[in-house]
Design a protein around this motif. Structure first.
Motif, short mmCIF file in Angstrom:
data_model
loop_
_atom_site.label_atom_id
_atom_site.label_comp_id
_atom_site.label_asym_id
_atom_site.label_seq_id
_atom_site.Cartn_x
_atom_site.Cartn_y
_atom_site.Cartn_z
N ALA A 27 0.84 -1.20 0.00
CA ALA A 27 0.00 0.00 0.00
C ALA A 27 0.88 1.25 0.00
CB ALA A 27 -0.92 0.00 1.20
N GLY A 28 0.51 2.23 -0.84
CA GLY A 28 1.23 3.49 -0.86
C GLY A 28 2.44 3.50 -1.77
N GLU A 29 2.84 2.34 -2.28
CA GLU A 29 3.99 2.30 -3.18
C GLU A 29 3.64 2.90 -4.54
OE1 GLU A 29 7.32 -0.95 -3.43
OE2 GLU A 29 5.41 -1.93 -3.03
N PRO A 153 -10.03 6.14 -6.22
CA PRO A 153 -9.81 4.71 -5.92
C PRO A 153 -8.64 4.54 -4.96
CG PRO A 153 -8.85 5.26 -8.04
CD PRO A 153 -9.44 6.54 -7.50
N GLU A 154 -8.50 3.33 -4.42
CA GLU A 154 -7.38 3.07 -3.51
C GLU A 154 -6.09 2.80 -4.28
OE1 GLU A 154 -8.38 -0.03 -0.71
OE2 GLU A 154 -10.40 0.80 -0.54
N VAL A 155 -6.26 2.26 -5.49
CA VAL A 155 -5.09 1.98 -6.32
C VAL A 155 -5.32 2.65 -7.66
CG1 VAL A 155 -3.72 0.18 -7.41
CG2 VAL A 155 -4.84 -0.27 -5.24
N ILE A 156 -4.28 3.28 -8.18
CA ILE A 156 -4.42 3.90 -9.49
C ILE A 156 -3.51 3.18 -10.48
CG2 ILE A 156 -4.01 5.99 -10.81
CD1 ILE A 156 -5.08 7.55 -8.53
N LEU A 157 -4.13 2.69 -11.56
CA LEU A 157 -3.38 2.01 -12.61
C LEU A 157 -3.38 2.91 -13.83
CD1 LEU A 157 -5.25 -1.38 -12.26
CD2 LEU A 157 -3.06 -0.80 -11.22
N MET A 158 -2.23 3.15 -14.40
CA MET A 158 -2.20 3.96 -15.61
C MET A 158 -1.40 3.24 -16.67
SD MET A 158 -1.62 7.83 -14.35
CE MET A 158 -2.74 8.65 -13.23
N ASP A 159 -2.00 3.14 -17.86
CA ASP A 159 -1.33 2.49 -18.97
C ASP A 159 -0.84 3.56 -19.94
OD1 ASP A 159 -0.35 0.70 -20.73
OD2 ASP A 159 -2.20 -0.46 -20.96
N GLU A 160 0.43 3.79 -19.93
CA GLU A 160 1.05 4.82 -20.78
C GLU A 160 0.33 6.15 -20.68
OE1 GLU A 160 2.18 3.31 -24.57
OE2 GLU A 160 2.95 1.48 -23.67
N PRO A 161 0.31 6.73 -19.49
CA PRO A 161 -0.47 7.96 -19.30
C PRO A 161 0.09 9.15 -20.06
CG PRO A 161 0.84 7.50 -17.35
CD PRO A 161 0.96 6.30 -18.24
N THR A 162 1.41 9.15 -20.35
CA THR A 162 1.96 10.36 -20.97
C THR A 162 2.11 10.27 -22.48
OG1 THR A 162 4.17 9.55 -20.45
CG2 THR A 162 3.20 11.14 -18.93
N SER A 163 1.82 9.09 -23.07
CA SER A 163 1.87 9.07 -24.53
C SER A 163 0.77 10.00 -24.99
CB SER A 163 1.63 7.65 -25.05
OG SER A 163 0.34 7.21 -24.70
N SER A 181 -1.43 9.97 -2.90
CA SER A 181 -0.92 9.14 -1.81
C SER A 181 -1.32 7.68 -2.01
CB SER A 181 -1.46 9.65 -0.49
OG SER A 181 -2.87 9.64 -0.55
N GLN A 182 -2.15 7.43 -3.03
CA GLN A 182 -2.61 6.06 -3.26
C GLN A 182 -1.50 5.16 -3.79
OE1 GLN A 182 -4.56 8.76 -4.66
NE2 GLN A 182 -6.67 8.07 -4.79
N THR A 183 -1.75 3.88 -3.78
CA THR A 183 -0.86 2.94 -4.44
C THR A 183 -0.94 3.18 -5.94
OG1 THR A 183 -1.57 1.39 -2.74
CG2 THR A 183 -0.31 0.49 -4.58
N ARG A 184 0.19 3.20 -6.60
CA ARG A 184 0.17 3.50 -8.04
C ARG A 184 0.98 2.46 -8.81
NH1 ARG A 184 2.63 8.77 -6.03
NH2 ARG A 184 2.39 7.49 -4.17
N CYS A 198 8.15 7.25 -9.81
CA CYS A 198 8.13 5.95 -9.14
C CYS A 198 9.38 5.70 -8.31
CB CYS A 198 7.99 4.83 -10.17
SG CYS A 198 6.50 4.97 -11.13
N ASP A 199 9.19 4.99 -7.19
CA ASP A 199 10.34 4.62 -6.37
C ASP A 199 10.87 3.26 -6.80
OD1 ASP A 199 9.38 6.79 -4.86
OD2 ASP A 199 8.00 5.43 -3.83
#
Ligand SMILES: Nc1ncnc2c1ncn2[C@@H]1O[C@H](COP(=O)(O)OP(=O)(O)O)[C@@H](O)[C@H]1O
Ligand SMILES: [Mg+2]
Lengths: 240, 267
Positions: A27-29, A153-163, A181-184, A198-199
């Motif tokens: 969580a939070g990563e 949402p608690e988790v955010i999924l992004m598929d190539e957000p900057t293209s 602050s969500q998990t991404r 990203c870390d």
């Protein structure tokens, strides 16, 4: 928060797209999913969302992804699709943004507040009542991100957000992702963006995890990246 | 713009007309829906020789065009394909019904001609009224109104999705024709040899897109029914509009105002 246990998947027999993947995201990563075109990044996300079914086990918040748990799981996940044309289905940006909150029982008042706050944050206030098919590709991508943020949402999924984004909007998206602050989990081959947001990085190659570790280490490893059809991020390329 | 893009922007144009502001746009969708239904019933209920009574019913669309700011030109332009079909319905009446009904000067006018004209007028009036309803009411509000009137959710969702899906299909056609024409310059339309693969691709692509869109709806919590755009509460003004319109329609139906006025003026 998210766990893959020995997950495999293939669209067609004998051509596995993902093979025996195992990893955990806490969580939070903020995790970058990188890999060349066709590495299986989008496929991995669709498995997580239950849009595709493969072998192995996928857990979200301790819940195994299956038909019965899908509504619960999808409620926690916000997904920005690779193709925004497929994401926006209402006539206007505003209507698309209120769709998810209303479905999840958020009151109209709060929905309106969320919509305005997100539009403000992304600098999209002017887009609110525009028609989805009359805005540019980049604007549509921004709007798609807005619809997902409005879901909270608690988790955010992004598929190539900057293209498809210009440098200005790309920067806004990077800042927005950093401020969450969500998990991404962010799939991309825009390694500069991944480095900024990203870390941790998971490198996919030919359906397997080729590397998993701190972003600063993996994205600096020229030999590793080039072995998997990628290049060093621009900002690191000059100085090694 | 190619043809399908035109179709697409035509759809968007309806959305935009519906999003305008005017006293008519502000009326409650249920009031507008019921008034339109009442209007259509009234118009249809006129007898086949009651042309003068029908003519007065044209006041309603005329007033609505004025009040809503929707250009009548747009309306007739959009209806140009259906209107002739509707008008053609009564075309044979003059051949069947030849008995003279009235004389214009010394020229006899047969019942067939009158009934043909009244059928045409009925068609035009009903189409125009329906157009005005759609042009002055966003599709979402209309669907919300239908739901409030207890039309089954399945039907309403179907209506809404069809409306949206037509947009998706036409967009695919437009993308594909553009891609085709860029690589087949100087060709008019799409060569017949390419039709098979073109249609096949179109089907696959629309299905793909429909699936992705549906997935996107599911991912955002869709579970079988839409939350339509917020509809304002039913105000007294909406009630007044509803009652007045229906009263006037009834009056025009049972009292021949045209004849009355005519007699007053002649006397
Ligand atoms: N619907 C599909 N049917 C068959 N193969 C597919 C389909 N979608 C993707 N693939 C294949 O799966 C592999 C991974 O695709 P994808 O996950 O989209 O890659 P990425 O998002 O990393 O670019 C690719 O080789 C692609 O050709
Ligand atoms: Mg992809």
């Amino acid at each position: 928060m998210i766990e893959f246990r020995n997950v495999s998947f293939s669209y067609e027999k004998d051509t596995p797209v993902l093979q025996d993947l195992s990893f955990r995201i806490d969580a939070g990563e903020s995790v970058g999913l990188i890999g060349a075109n066709g590495a299986g990044k989008s496929t991995l996300m669709k498995l997580l969302l239950g849009l595709l079914q493969g072998q192995g086990e996928i857990l979200v918040d301790g819940l195994a992804v299956s038909k019965a748990t899908l509504p619960e799981i999808r409620r926690r996940l916000g997904f920005v699709l690779q193709n925004s044309d497929h994401q926006m289905f209402m006539p206007t940006v505003y209507e698309d943004m209120i769709f998810a909150p209303l479905n999840y029982g958020v009151s109209r008042e709060e929905t309106e507040q969320r919509v305005d706050a997100v539009l403000e944050q992304l600098g999209l206030t002017a887009l609110k009542h525009r028609h989805n098919h009359k805005i540019s590709g980049g604007e549509k991508r921004m709007a798609a991100i807005a619809t997902v943020l409005a879901m909270e949402p608690e988790v955010i999924l992004m598929d190539e957000p900057t293209s498809a984004l210009d440098p200005y909007n790309r920067r806004i998206v990077i800042n927005t992702i950093c401020s969450l602050s969500q998990t991404r989990l962010i799939a991309s081959h825009d390694l500069d963006m991944i480095l900024d947001t990203c870390d941790r990085v998971i490198l996919l190659s030919q359906g397997r995890i080729a590397a998993d570790g701190p972003a600063r280490e993996i994205l600096r490893d020229r030999a590793l990246l080039e072995a998997h059809r990628m290049e060093l991020p621009f900002c690191l390329a000059g100085r090694e | 713009m190619n043809k399908s893009e035109q179709a697409l922007s035509a759809l968007a144009e309806m959305d935009e007309l519906a999003a305008r502001q005017s006293p008519i746009h502000r009326l409650h969708p249920i009031a507008k829906l019921l008034v339109t239904i009442a209007y259509i019933f009234t118009v249809v209920s006129f007898g086949k020789y009651q042309l003068s009574g029908l003519a007065v019913m044209a006041l309603y669309p005329v007033l609505l065009f004025q009040l809503s700011g929707i250009p009548a030109r747009t309306c007739f332009h959009k209806l140009r394909i259906v209107l002739p079909l509707v008008m053609a319905v009564g075309l044979f009446n003059p051949f069947f019904d030849r008995s003279p009904l009235l004389y214009l000067g010394t020229v006899p006018v047969s019942g067939g001609v009158i009934s043909m004209l009244s059928l045409m007028v009925k068609g035009v009036l009903c189409l125009t009224a329906s157009f005005l309803l759609i042009a002055a009411t966003p599709i979402d509000s209309l669907c919300a109104a239908l739901r409030r009137l207890h039309v089954p959710s399945l039907l309403v969702t179907l209506l809404l999705l069809t409306y949206r899906y037509v947009g998706v299909m036409t967009e695919e056609v437009s993308i594909m024709t553009d891609a085709y024409r860029l690589r087949a310059p100087g060709q008019k339309g799409i060569h017949i040899s390419a039709w098979g693969s073109f249609l096949g691709q179109l089907l696959l692509r629309s299905m793909d897109r429909a699936q992705e869109l549906y997935a996107s709806m599911l991912l955002r919590g869709y579970h079988g029914h839409f939350h339509y755009a917020a509809v304002n509460p039913f105000r007294p003004a909406d009630g007044a509009y509803l009652v007045c319109c229906i009263a006037v329609f009834a009056l025009l139906r049972f009292v021949n105002v045209a004849e009355l006025l005519g007699r007053l003026l002649v006397r």
